[in-house]
Design an enzyme around this catalytic site. Structure first.
Site, short mmCIF file in Angstrom:
data_model
loop_
_atom_site.label_atom_id
_atom_site.label_comp_id
_atom_site.label_asym_id
_atom_site.label_seq_id
_atom_site.Cartn_x
_atom_site.Cartn_y
_atom_site.Cartn_z
N HIS A 242 -3.47 -5.29 12.00
CA HIS A 242 -3.09 -4.42 13.11
C HIS A 242 -3.84 -3.10 13.02
O HIS A 242 -4.46 -2.79 11.99
CB HIS A 242 -1.56 -4.18 13.12
CG HIS A 242 -1.03 -3.54 11.88
ND1 HIS A 242 -0.25 -4.21 10.97
CD2 HIS A 242 -1.16 -2.28 11.42
CE1 HIS A 242 0.07 -3.39 9.99
NE2 HIS A 242 -0.47 -2.21 10.23
P1 TYD Z 1 4.07 -4.89 9.36
O1 TYD Z 1 3.63 -3.54 9.80
O2 TYD Z 1 3.68 -6.06 10.20
O3 TYD Z 1 3.62 -5.16 7.84
P2 TYD Z 1 2.17 -5.23 7.19
O4 TYD Z 1 1.42 -4.04 7.59
O5 TYD Z 1 2.40 -5.25 5.74
O6 TYD Z 1 1.54 -6.51 7.64
O7 TYD Z 1 5.65 -4.84 9.19
C1 TYD Z 1 6.40 -5.98 8.83
C2 TYD Z 1 7.80 -5.81 9.39
O8 TYD Z 1 8.45 -4.69 8.80
C3 TYD Z 1 7.81 -5.60 10.89
O9 TYD Z 1 8.93 -6.31 11.42
C4 TYD Z 1 8.07 -4.13 11.06
C5 TYD Z 1 8.87 -3.78 9.81
N1 TYD Z 1 8.62 -2.40 9.33
C6 TYD Z 1 9.63 -1.46 9.41
O10 TYD Z 1 10.75 -1.74 9.90
N2 TYD Z 1 9.39 -0.20 8.94
C7 TYD Z 1 8.20 0.15 8.40
O11 TYD Z 1 8.01 1.31 7.97
C8 TYD Z 1 7.15 -0.83 8.32
C9 TYD Z 1 5.80 -0.50 7.76
C10 TYD Z 1 7.41 -2.09 8.81
#
Ligand code: TYD
Length: 136
Positions: A52
């Protein structure tokens, strides 16, 4: 914003016979106000995380344990940074697509972020990200 704006930042490291200590203080070494901290751990081998981009969020990413690769992509240019030092952080500016992989066993990815979690700040679709990066 370009991948060339992302950089490795050396953090302080205090060493004595009991081991090493690294600290992060507001305004020192981190180029934004820290509003959130999160960390990735228990990462199964072979997985990829991230995938992302962020519209406004700045981050500092640290391999506090183990190692992993961070692919940075601004829509034009790509660069991969290997993180494996708990006393080094990777500053990731806004409008950078990132993918994290090659996690070593037991690795931990600590992230300091400039803002609270906000899903509307994410680009989760790569072609939408590239379109937005073209005009920014
Ligand atoms: P995501 O940003 O997709 O993780 P990564 O960057 O590791 O691939 O986040 C995974 C899940 O966690 C998504 O449902 C959003 C949630 N999340 C939060 O609730 N708070 C946060 O601070 C973060 C980073 C993610």
């Amino acid at each position: 914003m370009s991948v060339d704006d992302c950089m490795l930042v050396d953090l302080p490291k205090i060493t004595d016979q009991r081991g090493n200590l690294t600290f992060i203080e507001r305004g020192k070494g981190v180029m934004f106000d820290i509003r959130r901290v999160y960390y990735l751990y228990d990462i199964p081998s072979g997985v990829s995380r991230g995938g992302h981009g962020h519209k406004k969020l700045s981050q500092l990413m640290i391999a506090t344990s183990g190692s992993f690769d961070v692919l940075l992509d601004d829509g034009r240019k790509q660069r991969t940074v290997h993180l494996n030092r708990p006393f080094q952080g990777l500053y990731i500016c806004p409008m950078i697509w990132r993918e994290l992989d090659n996690f070593s066993s037991g690795s931990i990815c600590l992230v300091l972020a400039s803002d609270m979690y906000d899903e509307s700040d994410y680009y989760r679709n790569y072609s939408e990200f590239c379109k937005a990066a073209e005009v920014s």
